[in-house]
Every structure is written in C-alpha cells, then in structure tokens.
Design a protein around this motif. Structure first.
Motif, PDB file in Angstrom:
ATOM      1  N   PRO A  93       0.813  -1.233   0.000  1.00 14.23           N
ATOM      2  CA  PRO A  93       0.000   0.000   0.000  1.00 14.23           C
ATOM      3  C   PRO A  93       0.841   1.275   0.000  1.00 14.23           C
ATOM      4  CG  PRO A  93      -0.057  -1.057   2.154  1.00 14.23           C
ATOM      5  CD  PRO A  93       0.643  -2.008   1.215  1.00 14.23           C
ATOM      6  N   ASP A  94       2.074   1.187   0.482  1.00 11.60           N
ATOM      7  CA  ASP A  94       2.926   2.378   0.489  1.00 11.60           C
ATOM      8  C   ASP A  94       3.258   2.849  -0.921  1.00 11.60           C
ATOM      9  OD1 ASP A  94       4.419   0.012   0.248  1.00 11.60           O
ATOM     10  OD2 ASP A  94       6.187   0.873   1.195  1.00 11.60           O
ATOM     11  N   GLU A  97       0.061   4.511  -2.309  1.00 12.92           N
ATOM     12  CA  GLU A  97      -0.115   5.816  -1.677  1.00 12.92           C
ATOM     13  C   GLU A  97       0.845   6.839  -2.279  1.00 12.92           C
ATOM     14  OE1 GLU A  97       0.432   7.875   2.684  1.00 12.92           O
ATOM     15  OE2 GLU A  97       0.014   5.739   2.586  1.00 12.92           O
ATOM     16  N   SER A 100      -0.353   7.833  -5.681  1.00 12.17           N
ATOM     17  CA  SER A 100      -1.485   8.736  -5.560  1.00 12.17           C
ATOM     18  C   SER A 100      -1.029  10.166  -5.270  1.00 12.17           C
ATOM     19  CB  SER A 100      -2.421   8.240  -4.456  1.00 12.17           C
ATOM     20  OG  SER A 100      -3.466   9.130  -4.258  1.00 12.17           O
TER      21      SER A 100
END
Length: 107
Positions: A93-94, A97, A100
């Motif tokens: 997820p890092d 993120e 994004s």
C-alpha cells in the motif's frame, strides 16, 4: 568527509555517501530512526541529502533504487502496471499511496 556506518549488518563499514547512492530507500528509512540522533554526522548528511520526505524509492524490480518521479517520467506505463498489479495492490500500500500523491502533484 567520509562517514562510515558502524551499525547494522547490511551496510556496516560502508560510507554513508556510498550507501546513499546505492541504496537510497535504506537511507530514507534510516533517516527516520530515532536512535540516529546518536550518529549526528550521518543524520545531518541524510537530512541534507533527502530533504523531500515525499519521494518514494522502489526497493525491488527493474527500477530498484529509482524514485517514482523518475519512473513516471521515463516509463509511465510501469506506473500503470504497478497500480494494476495484484501483488502491489495486496501487499504494497505504500507504493500505491506514493503514486497517488505523485499523481496529485505532478500529473
């Protein structure tokens, strides 16, 4: 001035300058460790070298040790690949993120 790392296993007895070039993701991690304040010369070097905490460096793959900004400018399809990759979605997820954040600021 060469500052040798006298701790850990992976980069012990290497200069922080060399490690910053060969493994920036380690240096970004290292910079955030509270105990690094006991190694002021190394901390000062890392603070100066990695002033932008928003940079994300790949730790694996064909762009290992390259930041996402570099990757997006040279191979935007790889960014799309990362966003669609099941392993990345489930386990990293890092990265998503950081992509994004990058898309909001640079695209």
């Amino acid at each position: 001035m060469t500052n040798l790392i006298q701790f850990g296993k992976s980069h012990k007895n290497q200069s922080i300058e060399d490690v910053a070039e060969s493994d920036p993701s380690y240096c970004i991690w290292l910079r955030k460790q509270p105990w690094l304040s006991n190694h002021i010369e190394i901390k000062n070097f890392l603070d100066k070298k990695f002033q932008n905490d928003n940079e994300f460096y790949m730790r694996w793959g064909k762009y290992k040790n390259k930041n996402l900004k570099y990757i997006s400018s040279t191979d935007p399809k790889y960014i799309e690949y990362l966003k669609e990759n099941k392993f990345v979605r489930d386990s990293c997820p890092d990265i998503l993120e950081a992509i994004s954040v990058l898309e909001k600021t640079d695209f």
